[in-house]
Enzyme design. Structure first.
Site, PDB file in Angstrom:
ATOM      1  N   ASP A  50       0.796  -1.131  -0.022  1.00  0.00           N
ATOM      2  CA  ASP A  50      -0.011  -0.032  -0.036  1.00  0.00           C
ATOM      3  C   ASP A  50       0.615   1.283  -0.057  1.00  0.00           C
ATOM      4  O   ASP A  50       2.141   1.301   0.242  1.00  0.00           O
ATOM      5  CB  ASP A  50      -0.985  -0.035   1.261  1.00  0.00           C
ATOM      6  N   ASN A  68      -7.248  -2.164  14.320  1.00  0.00           N
ATOM      7  CA  ASN A  68      -8.594  -2.532  14.072  1.00  0.00           C
ATOM      8  C   ASN A  68      -8.792  -3.818  12.903  1.00  0.00           C
ATOM      9  O   ASN A  68      -9.924  -4.251  12.432  1.00  0.00           O
ATOM     10  CB  ASN A  68      -9.340  -1.475  13.173  1.00  0.00           C
ATOM     11  N   HIS A 108      -7.030  -4.402  10.165  1.00  0.00           N
ATOM     12  CA  HIS A 108      -6.854  -4.284   8.827  1.00  0.00           C
ATOM     13  C   HIS A 108      -5.631  -4.762   8.398  1.00  0.00           C
ATOM     14  O   HIS A 108      -4.638  -5.174   9.081  1.00  0.00           O
ATOM     15  CB  HIS A 108      -6.949  -2.597   8.422  1.00  0.00           C
ATOM     16  N   GLU A 162      -9.593  -1.770   5.303  1.00  0.00           N
ATOM     17  CA  GLU A 162     -10.406  -1.468   6.493  1.00  0.00           C
ATOM     18  C   GLU A 162     -11.628  -2.309   6.664  1.00  0.00           C
ATOM     19  O   GLU A 162     -12.025  -2.676   5.648  1.00  0.00           O
ATOM     20  CB  GLU A 162     -10.719   0.094   6.444  1.00  0.00           C
TER      21      GLU A 162
HETATM   22  N1  LIG Z   1      -0.857   0.253   6.164  1.00  0.00           N
HETATM   23  C1  LIG Z   1      -0.333  -0.156   7.170  1.00  0.00           C
HETATM   24  C2  LIG Z   1      -0.480  -1.724   7.458  1.00  0.00           C
HETATM   25  O1  LIG Z   1       0.214  -2.333   6.330  1.00  0.00           O
HETATM   26  C3  LIG Z   1       0.341  -2.056   8.803  1.00  0.00           C
HETATM   27  O2  LIG Z   1       0.462  -3.477   8.939  1.00  0.00           O
HETATM   28  C4  LIG Z   1      -0.779  -1.551   9.903  1.00  0.00           C
HETATM   29  C5  LIG Z   1       0.420  -1.604  11.259  1.00  0.00           C
HETATM   30  O3  LIG Z   1       1.175  -0.774  11.616  1.00  0.00           O
HETATM   31  P1  LIG Z   1       2.355  -0.659  12.614  1.00  0.00           P
HETATM   32  O4  LIG Z   1       3.132  -1.957  12.203  1.00  0.00           O
HETATM   33  O5  LIG Z   1       2.868   0.357  12.843  1.00  0.00           O
HETATM   34  O6  LIG Z   1       1.485  -1.192  13.863  1.00  0.00           O
HETATM   35  O7  LIG Z   1      -0.804  -0.158   9.768  1.00  0.00           O
HETATM   36  C6  LIG Z   1      -0.372   0.627   8.560  1.00  0.00           C
HETATM   37  O8  LIG Z   1      -1.439   1.301   8.507  1.00  0.00           O
END
Ligand SMILES: N[C@@H]1[C@@H](O)[C@H](O)[C@@H](COP(=O)(O)O)O[C@@H]1O
Length: 245
Positions: free
Chosen positions: A67, A136, A138, A143
């Site tokens: 992404d 959440n 995702h 989402e």
């Molecule tokens: N789009 C990314 C995800 O691909 C990631 O896995 C998630 C967790 O992030 P973190 O590892 O900083 O908790 O949130 C982000 O928004």
């Protein structure tokens, strides 16, 4: 589904790097799906070390990132393009012509998404897709919703995601409200999935995702349907599931 529970963040990162590096050593032309966020930073650090000290060779792999924010410029330090350059690509012998990250400045978003899917398809199936998980549930930026998008698409980010990701920006207002993300079918089409989670704040969502019902309200719950998933947790992230295993 294989679940590894590691003592701490460092051990989780090393385990993930070991699995990813084994994939590259066994199949030097692997197509690797990459993730961003705080969680995989330690894994990238270990991969860089393996490149420098153990001759891990990235020269033939192809990569697709999950992404990217939208809109965001590549040279914005909060972009996932910048993150990937900083954490991995600048430090290993990767061929940048085989690196793919959705273009956060695309003018024609529909076309960008369609092209991204076509490039993934043309590269063959993703050999190993790395995933993190949002608080959440995702995956990528898919989402929670009444229905999930199958393919790469433009997402309106959840308030919870904007809140969670605001820690990387100067203020909440600076967090882009949209993103481009692989869809759930894109992710599920990978041959192997590897999800990493660290910290107490992921414990509940990890339990719901891997032990609860399969629902679009928790996108990561769809991983239960995939035939080859590895989950790597540190003790805190595993604390809600450990008593149930
Ligand atoms: N789009 C990314 C995800 O691909 C990631 O896995 C998630 C967790 O992030 P973190 O590892 O900083 O908790 O949130 C982000 O928004």
């Amino acid at each position: 589904m294989r679940i590894y529970v590691e003592a701490n963040y460092e051990a989780m990162s090393k385990k993930a790097a070991y699995i990813l590096s084994s994939q590259i050593r066994l199949e030097p032309q692997s197509v690797i799906g990459l993730a961003t966020g705080g969680t995989p930073v330690g894994m990238y650090k270990e991969l860089v070390r393996m490149h420098k000290e153990e001759d891990l060779d990235f020269s033939e792999i192809t990569t697709f990132n999950l992404d990217e924010y939208y809109p965001i410029a590549k040279d914005n330090p909060q972009s996932y393009y910048y993150y990937m350059m900083e954490n991995l690509f600048n430090h290993v012998n990767i061929d940048l012509s085989r690196v793919h990250i959705p273009n956060g400045m695309a003018q024609d978003v529909a076309k960008e998404c369609e092209n991204y899917e076509t490039m993934i398809r043309n590269a063959g199936r993703i050999s190993l897709q790395v995933l993190g998980i949002g608080p959440n549930g995702h995956i990528g930026f898919n989402e929670p919703d009444a229905q999930l998008e199958p393919y790469t698409h433009l997402v309106d980010l959840d308030e919870k995601t904007i809140e969670a990701n605001s820690r990387y920006f100067n203020s909440r207002e600076e967090v882009p409200k949209q993103a481009l993300s692989m869809g759930v079918k894109t992710i599920m089409s990978a041959k192997k999935l590897m999800l990493l989670a660290s910290g107490q704040n992921k414990a509940e969502i990890i339990k719901e995702s891997i032990m609860g019902g399969i629902t679009p309200e928790i996108p990561a719950s769809f991983l239960q349907l995939h035939p080859d998933v590895t989950i790597i947790l540190d003790k805190e992230a595993a604390s809600e599931v450990l008593p149930l295993l």
